[in-house]
Write an enzyme that holds these catalytic residues in place. Sequence first.
Site, PDB file in Angstrom:
ATOM      1  N   SER A 339       0.793  -1.226   0.000  1.00  0.00           N
ATOM      2  CA  SER A 339       0.000   0.000   0.000  1.00  0.00           C
ATOM      3  C   SER A 339       0.828   1.280   0.000  1.00  0.00           C
ATOM      4  CB  SER A 339      -0.939   0.016   1.207  1.00  0.00           C
ATOM      5  OG  SER A 339      -0.214  -0.048   2.426  1.00  0.00           O
ATOM      6  N   ASP A 625      -3.022   8.535   7.618  1.00  0.00           N
ATOM      7  CA  ASP A 625      -3.879   7.699   8.460  1.00  0.00           C
ATOM      8  C   ASP A 625      -2.960   6.974   9.443  1.00  0.00           C
ATOM      9  OD1 ASP A 625      -2.741   5.548   7.064  1.00  0.00           O
ATOM     10  OD2 ASP A 625      -4.444   5.320   5.714  1.00  0.00           O
ATOM     11  N   HIS A 628      -0.150   5.179   6.892  1.00  0.00           N
ATOM     12  CA  HIS A 628       0.490   5.762   5.716  1.00  0.00           C
ATOM     13  C   HIS A 628       0.790   7.245   5.903  1.00  0.00           C
ATOM     14  CE1 HIS A 628      -2.187   2.407   4.444  1.00  0.00           C
ATOM     15  NE2 HIS A 628      -1.070   2.016   3.835  1.00  0.00           N
TER      16      HIS A 628
END
Length: 650
Positions: A339, A625, A628
């Site tokens: 991610s 978040d 990340h």
Amino acid sequence: MKFYFYKICSFFVLSISVCYAISIPPNKSIPAVFVFGDSIVDTGNNNGLKTIAKVNYPPYGKDFMGGIPTGRFSNGKVPSDFLVEELGIKDLLPAYLDPTLQAEDLITGVNFASGGAGYDPLTSEIAKVISLDGQVILFKEYIVKLTELVGEDRKNEILANSLFMLVTGANDITNTYFGMPLRKSYYDVPSYADLLVNFACSFVQDLYGLGARRIGIFGIPPIGCLPSQRTLKGGEARQCVDNLNQAAQLFNIKLEAYSSSQGNKLPNSRLVYIDTYNVLLDVIDNPQRYETKLDMSQDPGRIFRLDNCSKTKKAGQDMADMRVPRNKSIPAVIVFGDSIVDTGNNNGLKTIGKVNYPPYGKDFMGGKPTGRFSNGKVPPDLIVEELGIKELLPAYLDPTLQAEDLITGVNFASGGAGYDPLTSEIANVISLSGQLEMFKEYIVKLKEIVGEDRKNKILANSLYILVIGSNDITNTYFSTPLRKSYYDISSYADILLNYGSSFLKDLHELGARRIGVFGIPPIGCLPSQRTLKGGDKRQCVDYLNQAAQLFNSKLAADLSSLGNKLPNSRLVYVDIYNLPLDVINNPQKYGFKIADKGCCGTGQIEVAELCRFACSSDSDYVFWDSFHLTEKAYRLLVHKILVQHLSSFF
């Protein structure tokens, strides 16, 4: 050996400049320097000992003042001398046992190091040199002399404000542990490393009890790359010895963790771990990169000070340094991973690991959520932007992907993926093997567009980036019993490396040559992990960070070995642990205000579907978040990484 002189700022919690002259913060001073350790820093204490570990004869010292052999284990000056020279204290740091030592030398510092010494008392006993305990006894004797010279108050002031440097440990591993059975019969490498750290702890506490407050502890260099070890244990090709380097890295991880924790327990102290492994390994692997027009025979340490200068250049100078060599080019960028680098491949999957909805993408072009795990651009976009290739790196599974996009590179990363196939299976995302299958499909399409010859040229000259591994450790290993029940963290790291090695070999077989493999970041400092495992104070989780560092040390060694086996390849280990950790620990230094929470929701746990609203000023945050980073933080890291590593691919 390189000395990270800029880390002297850690003793003052202020930044300094290090280009040829070190600026001490206003109202601060360093009256003296005291050095303890082994032959790396010994300036002649062994000369009067009955030991073979002394070098007070030619050709040692051939480039020293007047060509005099002084007992320094080099052709000229050694790090102890360079340190006091750089600080402007004096030209040389004399050995405490030098018979010509003058009273005035004591006031500005002396050297207690003894070539052949180690943390383990057995190491010094075998070499018949001065142990660390013996060096402390000499220091106590010195304190008495200093008090007689300057009085009690001035003595206390000198000790409290001086720099104390400890450089040892290499002899323990190369000689005492791997060179004979005296310790190896009773300890494995991790437990022996623990033993050494315990000796280090005792030594530091003794120094502190005697008045020391600013103490730098140097890690062990890549001892497996010493010419002697290459000859003895490196085979016919005299390669670096992996098990020695891995032992050094494991010890360094434990020593750094100790330094971080112990510093909080010693009032008014500054206990700083100094990495001497990574930069020296880079010098050994890429000696041409450190060439200089300076007369190295006259000043062999200058190369390291020049390298320090490169770390203090302004952004504009960094940009000038970030050049692709003449007659070279990067036609495309190809990305694999998780991610951190996914630009939307998960959007069409049946997984909770996708973010194609607000507030993700709120600062992207038009505020559009694209499946990027951030408020804006992510590292692949910033890499192609910095390289001037294009503005964004599209996801390979983006339904709007155009044929021309394939020529300049695409992204195969899938949020939630890992080296371990089980990691991707749990998250229901695209595994590394699945990403490789998409890459094979891409190659067929690329050939149809540009032909066989151009396709081969693009593949051979493109930049390949692999960013993965965090999910394996945080999710699969520590959050489920599926792997932890069968493997300790070291053996699990080996499993991940096996998967990674297989993937890189497959990439090479398909035509990839320039491959950058990113390490694991300080995952113990993710807001989510602080919340779940950091206690009431939400501190960084040490065991997660130590696991990341252990994996990174193994990865760096594995890439070095694998790179020698894959013809015409450039396998580059990219450290994304240390700089992010510094950003997290010192956000204001980099223009941020908040580093322990994300901008999204409460910032403590929210990610993906739990992220329903965002803060008003994400530019204040390191994290977007709980997993990340913000685009601002990513932009900082990508720029620094490209400046540091781009030339390594050529």
